[in-house]
Design a protein around this motif. Structure first.
Motif, PDB file in Angstrom:
ATOM      1  N   GLU A   1      46.561  61.564 -15.242  1.00 55.93           N
ATOM      2  CA  GLU A   1      45.716  60.528 -15.188  1.00 55.93           C
ATOM      3  C   GLU A   1      45.371  60.371 -15.940  1.00 55.93           C
ATOM      4  O   GLU A   1      44.830  61.488 -16.928  1.00 55.93           O
ATOM      5  CB  GLU A   1      45.410  60.571 -13.588  1.00 55.93           C
ATOM      6  CG  GLU A   1      44.311  61.197 -13.127  1.00 55.93           C
ATOM      7  CD  GLU A   1      43.851  60.952 -11.424  1.00 55.93           C
ATOM      8  OE1 GLU A   1      44.860  60.083 -11.193  1.00 55.93           O
ATOM      9  OE2 GLU A   1      43.126  61.910 -11.258  1.00 55.93           O
ATOM     10  N   TRP A   2      44.474  59.513 -16.200  1.00 59.18           N
ATOM     11  CA  TRP A   2      43.980  58.536 -16.898  1.00 59.18           C
ATOM     12  C   TRP A   2      42.736  57.538 -17.344  1.00 59.18           C
ATOM     13  O   TRP A   2      43.860  56.696 -16.586  1.00 59.18           O
ATOM     14  CB  TRP A   2      43.917  59.371 -18.999  1.00 59.18           C
ATOM     15  CG  TRP A   2      45.234  58.371 -19.004  1.00 59.18           C
ATOM     16  CD1 TRP A   2      46.234  58.009 -19.488  1.00 59.18           C
ATOM     17  CD2 TRP A   2      45.025  56.849 -19.351  1.00 59.18           C
ATOM     18  NE1 TRP A   2      46.852  56.515 -19.729  1.00 59.18           N
ATOM     19  CE2 TRP A   2      45.475  55.865 -20.239  1.00 59.18           C
ATOM     20  CE3 TRP A   2      43.142  56.522 -20.177  1.00 59.18           C
ATOM     21  CZ2 TRP A   2      45.748  54.647 -20.180  1.00 59.18           C
ATOM     22  CZ3 TRP A   2      43.510  55.087 -20.982  1.00 59.18           C
ATOM     23  CH2 TRP A   2      44.949  54.247 -21.253  1.00 59.18           C
ATOM     24  N   ALA A   3      42.016  56.966 -17.325  1.00 61.25           N
ATOM     25  CA  ALA A   3      41.145  55.928 -17.839  1.00 61.25           C
ATOM     26  C   ALA A   3      40.245  55.731 -18.275  1.00 61.25           C
ATOM     27  O   ALA A   3      39.312  56.773 -19.189  1.00 61.25           O
ATOM     28  CB  ALA A   3      40.516  55.701 -15.872  1.00 61.25           C
TER      29      ALA A   3
ATOM     30  N   ARG B   1      36.682  54.259 -19.001  1.00 59.82           N
ATOM     31  CA  ARG B   1      35.401  54.528 -18.409  1.00 59.82           C
ATOM     32  C   ARG B   1      34.096  53.975 -19.179  1.00 59.82           C
ATOM     33  O   ARG B   1      33.460  54.982 -19.947  1.00 59.82           O
ATOM     34  CB  ARG B   1      35.670  55.047 -17.710  1.00 59.82           C
ATOM     35  CG  ARG B   1      36.230  55.635 -16.271  1.00 59.82           C
ATOM     36  CD  ARG B   1      35.812  56.025 -15.736  1.00 59.82           C
ATOM     37  NE  ARG B   1      36.446  56.356 -14.459  1.00 59.82           N
ATOM     38  CZ  ARG B   1      37.029  57.805 -13.723  1.00 59.82           C
ATOM     39  NH1 ARG B   1      35.778  58.551 -13.971  1.00 59.82           N
ATOM     40  NH2 ARG B   1      38.029  57.780 -12.917  1.00 59.82           N
TER      41      ARG B   1
END
Length: 584
Positions: A157-159, A161
């Motif tokens: 997963e990644w985001a 920010r």
């Protein structure tokens, strides 16, 4: 920001997802530019299919700049072993039309193309299947970034920010790590990051289905030496026409041990999956019923022709197949991917080092997306031209019943006036295939109309419609023309004057004022700016500036600015150009 390991968590500058040709070369380029990164690949090892094999002239120029060309040339096919394409009925057989050559043409800079193509580039193209090029690139990446090229490591997963990317990756043993990066390069073929970003594509997805068989066989008794691609037009069975045989090495020419055979199949064709049917298709197509074959892999795949509507999404950059999926014609897929990485790597380095403003990164999309579309349209045009070309060249078509096919082949090969007409007519048709195998302008003629450059108001020259003629130019946005020059006591290509990570001011032989201005700008602004004043008759013919003019060339060997002659204030003019190009 160096990679910092905190109990399994890591901070780095760039996270690269996917270790195909695009991801591996991005890793190599960033390492050479001194940019920390982590490359993760969910596969346990490099490619198992010999799919992408042609490394074109522009790609080999890039590898030359980064010190990779010589090793690839060593394992790749020499030009005399792959510089032609051929149309045949079969390779062998006992029928009157079996084993007959229909037409042959020079390709990829071989044969009579060699002189003009070598005048345009300091390197030759080569043929290296991906099963052999990827291990070489992997080794080069691992040597330059020990411990930072990780296979069997999956992005979970990644985001994004604020000012960073925060990702979770999982190793083969199941251990999870948090990776924090400034930028993320999606070189995963669009498998993971594209869907999570909601990437939209223009073009034609899944418009053609192909079966590819990778096999070992001894074809040395029948195969023509030097023909990389052999296209088949079967005298009796039209369903066998259109198949393409490709030599895959590791020995090159007719003694190649491995081969690839591409052919079109319907959804119910047993040759898509049944071993006996696959072997029969190989033997029937080649006309060798008792051929000993060892199958390696049968793959069924769809041809896509799509281009992402955006190559940049915040801190995520799409590259290679994640940005564009191209038909295999002209070998544009892998080559375009490597050239994406080349365009992007120096820009990330310039911004990271403070030599450029963040606006420079927007030019990756501005420059590369139109090239992706150009290459997509070109490849689709080749596919459309090739689908019926081989049969149509001989006057065959859906209106010709199968029982009449031998009559057309008999006419084609007979020594008569109508035979000579048939062969001349076929040659006219088959020569249009130069858009695939003689498209030098498509290989080295990519031009940026907007981006990290200063337009000079000149009108872009009209490209050759068939792509088989390249006119060198120093117009901003174009690749610096190649010419052999004497520099620092050695014979070098003008492209060799441009080092990775540095701008180069190329002044004319009377451009001393520009050279002095460049040195002053370098000292005052702390910019990586080299100076060169090459001189030769060949260079004078293509530089398109006067003896007192100058060019500013980017680290990726594309001209960013030019002055046709002298200036009353070269320092101010050069400073303004550098600021505009680097978004400072």
């Amino acid at each position: 920001m160096a990679i910092i390991d905190r109990g399994g968590d890591m901070d780095t500058t760039v996270l690269i997802v996917g270790a195909g040709g695009c991801g591996l070369t991005a890793s190599i380029f960033l390492s050479e530019l001194g940019i920390d990164h982590l490359l993760v690949e969910q596969r346990p090892d490099t490619a198992r299919l010999p799919k992408a094999h042609y490394l074109n002239h522009r790609t080999m120029e890039i590898f030359r700049q980064y010190g990779l060309a010589e090793e690839l040339e060593t394992v790749g096919a020499p030009l005399e072993k792959f510089g032609a394409v051929c149309w045949q009925t079969t390779l062998a057989g006992k029928g009157p039309f079996d084993g007959r050559v229909i037409y042959e043409m020079d390709a990829f800079g071989g044969g009579e193309l060699r002189e003009s193509w070598s005048a345009a580039s300091p390197v030759a193209a080569t043929n290296v299947p991906q099963i052999r090029s990827e291990p070489l690139l992997r080794t080069a990446a691992e040597q330059r970034a020990p411990g930072r090229v990780r296979y069997g490591c999956e992005l979970v997963e990644w985001a994004e920010r604020d000012d960073r990317i925060v990702a979770t990756v999982r190793d083969a043993d199941g251990a999870r790590h948090t990776v924090t990066a400034e930028y993320l390069i999606a070189g995963d073929g669009g498998r993971t990051l594209g869907p999570s970003l909601g990437v939209r594509f223009d073009g034609w997805p899944r418009f053609h289905h192909v079966t590819t068989v990778h096999f070992t066989a001894d074809l040395s008794r029948w195969q023509r030496d030097g023909a990389l691609l052999t296209y088949f037009v079967n005298p009796k069975r039209p369903e066998l026409s259109g198949a393409t045989l490709v030599e895959m090495g590791p020995t090159w020419g007719r003694f190649s041990e491995e081969w690839g055979l591409h052919f079109t199949t319907g959804p119910d064709d047993p040759a898509r999956s049944q071993r006996d049917a696959v072997l029969a298709r190989i033997r029937d197509t080649l006309g060798i019923p008792d051929l000993r074959v060892r199958l390696h892999k049968v793959s069924n795949w769809t041809v896509d022709a799509v281009n992402a509507q955006r190559y940049r999404h915040g801190r995520v950059f799409l590259a290679g197949d994640a940005a564009h999926k191209l038909p295999p014609a002209a070998g544009l897929g892998l080559n375009t991917a490597i050239q994406d990485a080349h365009n992007l790597a120096w820009k990330i380095a310039a911004v990271r080092r403070g030599h450029a403003g963040p606006g420079l990164l927007d030019t990756y999309d501005t420059e590369r997306r139109p090239i992706g579309r150009r290459n997509l349209d070109w490849a689709v045009g080749i596919i459309a031209n090739s689908e019926l070309m081989s049969e149509a060249a001989l006057g065959l078509g859906p209106h010709v019943p199968q029982w009449m096919r031998p009559t057309f082949f008999n006419t084609y090969f007979e020594d008569s006036a109508r035979g000579r007409t048939a062969r001349a007519r076929a040659a006219e048709v088959l020569r249009t295939h130069r858009i695939d195998c003689q498209a030098i302008d498509i290989e080295i003629g990519a031009a940026y109309e907007d981006g990290a450059l200063v337009p000079d108001g000149t009108v872009a020259p009209e490209p050759e419609p068939m792509g088989d003629k390249h006119v060198p130019s120093t117009r901003p946005g174009r690749r610096l023309p190649h010419a052999w020059v004497e520099h620092d006591g050695a014979r070098r290509s003008t492209l060799d004057l441009v080092c990775a990570g540095e701008f180069t001011l190329v002044a004319g032989p009377a451009g001393g004022a520009w050279a002095a201005a460049a040195r002053a700008v370098r000292e005052r602004a702390g910019l990586p700016l080299r100076v060169a004043q090459p001189d030769s008759e060949n260079w004078a013919r293509v530089r398109e500036i006067k003896a007192d003019g100058a060019l500013l060339v980017r680290p990726d060997q594309h001209v960013a600015w030019r002055s046709p002659g002298a200036s009353t204030d070269p320092g101010a003019e050069l400073s303004a150009a550098m600021n505009r190009i680097t978004f400072r």
